[in-house]
Design an enzyme around this catalytic site. Structure first.
Site, PDB file in Angstrom:
ATOM      1  N   THR A 294      33.922  29.939  33.524  1.00  0.00           N
ATOM      2  CA  THR A 294      35.068  30.795  33.832  1.00  0.00           C
ATOM      3  C   THR A 294      36.254  30.502  32.913  1.00  0.00           C
ATOM      4  O   THR A 294      36.353  29.407  32.359  1.00  0.00           O
ATOM      5  CB  THR A 294      35.477  30.543  35.306  1.00  0.00           C
ATOM      6  OG1 THR A 294      36.782  31.049  35.526  1.00  0.00           O
ATOM      7  CG2 THR A 294      35.514  29.055  35.651  1.00  0.00           C
ATOM      8  N   ASP A 295      37.154  31.467  32.820  1.00  0.00           N
ATOM      9  CA  ASP A 295      38.390  31.242  32.047  1.00  0.00           C
ATOM     10  C   ASP A 295      39.347  30.318  32.793  1.00  0.00           C
ATOM     11  O   ASP A 295      40.317  29.826  32.211  1.00  0.00           O
ATOM     12  CB  ASP A 295      39.084  32.578  31.716  1.00  0.00           C
ATOM     13  CG  ASP A 295      39.489  33.394  32.942  1.00  0.00           C
ATOM     14  OD1 ASP A 295      39.173  32.998  34.078  1.00  0.00           O
ATOM     15  OD2 ASP A 295      40.140  34.446  32.755  1.00  0.00           O
ATOM     16  N   GLU A 296      39.070  30.085  34.106  1.00  0.00           N
ATOM     17  CA  GLU A 296      40.007  29.281  34.905  1.00  0.00           C
ATOM     18  C   GLU A 296      40.063  27.834  34.425  1.00  0.00           C
ATOM     19  O   GLU A 296      41.015  27.113  34.734  1.00  0.00           O
ATOM     20  CB  GLU A 296      39.638  29.348  36.394  1.00  0.00           C
ATOM     21  CG  GLU A 296      39.639  30.780  36.897  1.00  0.00           C
ATOM     22  CD  GLU A 296      39.705  30.915  38.406  1.00  0.00           C
ATOM     23  OE1 GLU A 296      40.176  29.991  39.078  1.00  0.00           O
ATOM     24  OE2 GLU A 296      39.264  31.968  38.902  1.00  0.00           O
TER      25      GLU A 296
ATOM     26  N   TYR B 120      38.170  24.150  42.307  1.00  0.00           N
ATOM     27  CA  TYR B 120      37.116  25.020  41.741  1.00  0.00           C
ATOM     28  C   TYR B 120      37.076  24.900  40.220  1.00  0.00           C
ATOM     29  O   TYR B 120      36.029  24.596  39.635  1.00  0.00           O
ATOM     30  CB  TYR B 120      37.356  26.483  42.154  1.00  0.00           C
ATOM     31  CG  TYR B 120      36.556  27.476  41.318  1.00  0.00           C
ATOM     32  CD1 TYR B 120      35.159  27.479  41.342  1.00  0.00           C
ATOM     33  CD2 TYR B 120      37.204  28.407  40.500  1.00  0.00           C
ATOM     34  CE1 TYR B 120      34.433  28.380  40.566  1.00  0.00           C
ATOM     35  CE2 TYR B 120      36.482  29.319  39.726  1.00  0.00           C
ATOM     36  CZ  TYR B 120      35.096  29.286  39.764  1.00  0.00           C
ATOM     37  OH  TYR B 120      34.375  30.176  38.991  1.00  0.00           O
TER      38      TYR B 120
ATOM     39  N   LYS C 125      34.217  23.336  37.666  1.00  0.00           N
ATOM     40  CA  LYS C 125      33.565  24.120  36.602  1.00  0.00           C
ATOM     41  C   LYS C 125      33.799  23.442  35.247  1.00  0.00           C
ATOM     42  O   LYS C 125      32.904  23.378  34.404  1.00  0.00           O
ATOM     43  CB  LYS C 125      34.097  25.554  36.566  1.00  0.00           C
ATOM     44  CG  LYS C 125      33.702  26.424  37.738  1.00  0.00           C
ATOM     45  CD  LYS C 125      32.209  26.663  37.869  1.00  0.00           C
ATOM     46  CE  LYS C 125      31.638  27.519  36.754  1.00  0.00           C
ATOM     47  NZ  LYS C 125      30.196  27.836  36.980  1.00  0.00           N
TER      48      LYS C 125
END
Ligand code: NAD
Length: 355
Positions: free
Chosen positions: A136-138, A162, A166
């Site tokens: 993810t970009d997060e 989260y 990741k």
């Protein structure tokens, strides 16, 4: 090694099931779909593949070493695409343990099992094998309004349990390439939307609440910005990276559609007003309610996808307006699916439990 077999993990979830659908319709590959069926994965989602003999479903955990060893031994896949994860930021704030367990330990287990399997392949098969990890970009943290979009070189600065879990798994995947030569790849994608997204995430939640005339809760001032990508476009990018991506590389995938949450919810309301003109809840905008912000809520994400565009020739096909319209229409047409996955009726029925 069996060239026509792909092991997909998390293929009963949102993006995984869309990816499986795309593979089954466009390639001759057989998909081994391994999914634990947490609350976010559902048999109702993969019912669409029930009659396809190129789809093999296995209920199981990516953290189960014996199971993964057996699956790799039995099917000898040419590729593994790892979607399996705990994915909801709010849940990671309430209870991070399952995020550590699946996203970090589960990915580590999958990598270890894969490494042992891969070592036993012939030189040629080792070169052809791929382990593609969906991220993810997060992991890149939060941007101010002025900062440039995330590139593949942006340092990792995860802010939620989260995104931290990741980020950890991404580091492990990268390390397995550098240390062992396992041909791994990573995609870091922005927010997805489209069919089969579990109705706790922003877009389906707003659509379903609007159907029911319930409040549409918008965090804080509604100005948090996300870059939105239609799920089919993401799946095309994944297929392309699998086919043409260079091992050891990471690819950013984005929608070129930065929008703040309030714009998004207003747009959904406008589409609902148009598609459901006789709804007693029109205009749906009246249902919007501002609620207390999420702790540590990242302000803005934006993706620079120049690398995948220039090196692999990918770009999104769907624009945000047509993609949102398709999505709202899908949820209107598939209310039975929503009902089933939110009450978990399907699984309970299978297990003979009263709903
Ligand atoms: P999802 O929550 O809809 O689906 C996750 C799936 O993984 C579910 O089917 C669940 O049952 C399964 N799963 C969970 N733990 C498992 C385990 N231990 N073993 C096997 N299966 C397990 O998630 P999604 O939105 O489809 O996201 C898929 C992947 O894409 C995730 O890795 C996520 O981090 C990443 N991603 C998501 C988005 C997004 O906007 N949704 C954006 C970028 C990246």
């Amino acid at each position: 090694m069996n060239k026509d077999y792909i092991l997909v993990t998390g293929g009963a979830g949102f993006i995984g099931s869309n990816f499986v659908a795309q593979i089954l319709s466009s390639r001759r590959s057989t998909v081994i779909n391994l999914d634990k069926l947490t609350y976010a994965g559902n048999l109702a989602t993969i019912e669409q593949f029930a009659t396809n003999d190129r789809h093999i479903f296995i209920q199981g955990d990516i953290g189960d070493r014996q199971l993964i060893d057996n699956l790799l031994d039995k099917y000898q896949p040419q590729a593994i695409v790892n979607f399996a994860a705990e994915t909801h930021v709010d849940r990671s704030i309430d209870g991070p343990a399952s995020f550590i367990e699946t996203n970090i330990n589960g990915t580590f287990n999958l990598l270890e099992s894969t490494r042992q399997y891969w070592r036993r392949l012939t030189d040629d098969a080792q070169k052809q094998f791929r382990f593609l990890h969906i991220s993810t970009d997060e992991v890149f943290g939060s941007l101010t309004a002025q900062e440039p979009a995330f590139t593949e070189l942006t340092p990792y600065t995860p802010n939620s349990p989260y995104s931290a879990s990741k980020a950890s798994s991404d580091h492990l995947v990268r390390a397995y390439f550098h240390t062992y030569g396992l041909p791994t790849l990573i995609t870091n994608c922005s927010n997805n939307y489209g069919p089969y997204q579990f109705p706790e995430k922003l877009i389906p939640l707003m659509i379903l609440n609007a159907f029911a005339g319930k409040p549409l809760p918008v965090y804080g001032d509604g100005q948090n910005v996300r870059d939105w990508l239609y799920v089919e476009d993401h799946c095309h990018a994944i297929a392309l990276v699998l086919e043409k991506g260079a091992p050891g590389e990471t690819y950013n995938v984005g929608g070129n559609a930065e929008r703040d949450n309030l714009w998004l919810v207003n747009e959904l309301c406008a589409i609902l007003d148009e598609l459901l003109p006789t709804s007693p809840h029109c205009p749906h905008q009246q249902l919007i309610q501002f609620v207390q912000d999420r702790p540590g809520h990242d302000r803005r994400y934006a993706i620079d996808f120049t690398k995948i565009q220039q090196q692999l020739g990918w770009e999104p096909k769907e624009n945000i307006n047509s993609g949102l319209r398709r999505t709202v229409q899908w949820y209107i047409d598939n209310q039975a699916w929503c009902q089933t996955v939110t009450t978990n009726k399907y699984q309970q029925q299978r297990l003979g439990v009263e709903a």
